[in-house]
Design an enzyme around this catalytic site. Structure first.
Site, short mmCIF file in Angstrom:
data_model
loop_
_atom_site.label_atom_id
_atom_site.label_comp_id
_atom_site.label_asym_id
_atom_site.label_seq_id
_atom_site.Cartn_x
_atom_site.Cartn_y
_atom_site.Cartn_z
N SER A 255 0.81 -1.22 0.00
CA SER A 255 0.00 0.00 0.00
C SER A 255 0.84 1.27 0.00
CB SER A 255 -0.94 0.01 1.21
OG SER A 255 -0.21 -0.13 2.42
N GLY B 159 -1.80 -4.45 1.05
CA GLY B 159 -1.90 -5.68 1.84
C GLY B 159 -0.89 -6.74 1.49
N ASN C 163 4.20 -5.38 5.59
CA ASN C 163 3.07 -6.19 6.08
C ASN C 163 3.53 -7.48 6.76
OD1 ASN C 163 0.81 -4.55 5.36
ND2 ASN C 163 1.21 -5.04 3.22
N ASP D 266 -4.63 6.95 9.91
CA ASP D 266 -4.27 5.63 10.44
C ASP D 266 -2.87 5.60 11.02
OD1 ASP D 266 -2.66 5.63 8.17
OD2 ASP D 266 -3.76 4.05 7.14
N HIS E 225 0.05 5.31 6.72
CA HIS E 225 0.21 5.64 5.30
C HIS E 225 0.46 7.13 5.11
CE1 HIS E 225 -2.13 1.83 5.24
NE2 HIS E 225 -1.33 1.57 4.24
#
Length: 212
Positions: free
Chosen positions: A33, A71, A99, A180, A183
């Site tokens: 991402s 992801g 991730n 979040d 990002h």
């Protein structure tokens, strides 16, 4: 008369089509991402920002291809590597592993997957840059040490340039992160693209001459 008009339109379109199809240097950014541009438009994502930064450094012929999938782990990236880094690629930035760390997956497995991607790229004769990641602090010192050191160790083993930490320009700057906290914002992406472009200029497009 109709045929003459069609021929004339095709003649006018041909130069533009040829110029637009000029491949230049195709640099694929395969990642998750962080490179896909989570929460951002395509033009705000890292590959587009990196392309602009390289153009500003005189490398307008470099086309940065967005091969990020939100992801993705290193295992997922390895599974799609040949498809995502297509036959027209000239170089690849491997920016995966974040991730894996967020999921607490074994660093040894992440290293094996990254090594396999590098091997595939080297067999194809591609230019390669490995973009490093760092593990979250909540995973413990042992995990962090094993994960954080796998990138420099792998880059040295495979003799590929290492960009130490992709998130370095924004990691400790929440004002450049989305809500979040993971990002980057559009401004954060621009901050990430600038030093990465500088690194690529030296690592891929202006490599140091070997010592005599």
């Amino acid at each position: 008369m109709f045929h003459l008009v069609v021929i004339g339109l095709l003649a006018l379109a041909a130069p533009a089509m040829a110029a637009g199809d000029e491949p230049g240097y195709r640099l694929v950014l395969i990642g998750d991402s962080l490179s896909a541009g989570f929460g951002l438009s395509d033009e705000q994502a890292l590959p587009a920002a990196l392309g602009r930064a390289l153009a500003a450094r005189g490398l307008a012929n470099v086309r940065v291809i967005n091969a990020g999938v939100s992801g993705d782990t290193t295992a997922a990236g390895l599974n799609r590597f040949d498809f995502s880094v297509g036959p027209d690629a000239d170089g690849v930035i491997i920016a995966l592993g974040a991730n894996d760390a967020l999921q607490g997956q074994p660093p040894a497995q992440a290293r094996a997957n990254l090594a396999a991607m590098i091997d595939r790229a080297q067999v194809r004769g591609l230019d390669i840059v490995l973009a490093g990641m760092l593990a979250p602090i909540n995973l413990g010192e042992t995990y962090r040490q094993e994960f954080d050191t796998l990138y420099p160790a792998l880059a040295a083993e495979k003799s590929v340039p290492l960009y130490p930490f992709l998130m370095e320009p924004v990691a400790l700057h929440p004002e450049f992160l989305q809500r979040d906290g993971l990002h980057p914002t559009a401004e954060g992406v621009e901050r990430m693209a600038e030093p990465l472009a500088d690194f690529l200029v030296e690592a891929l497009f202006n490599p140091a001459e070997p010592a005599p």
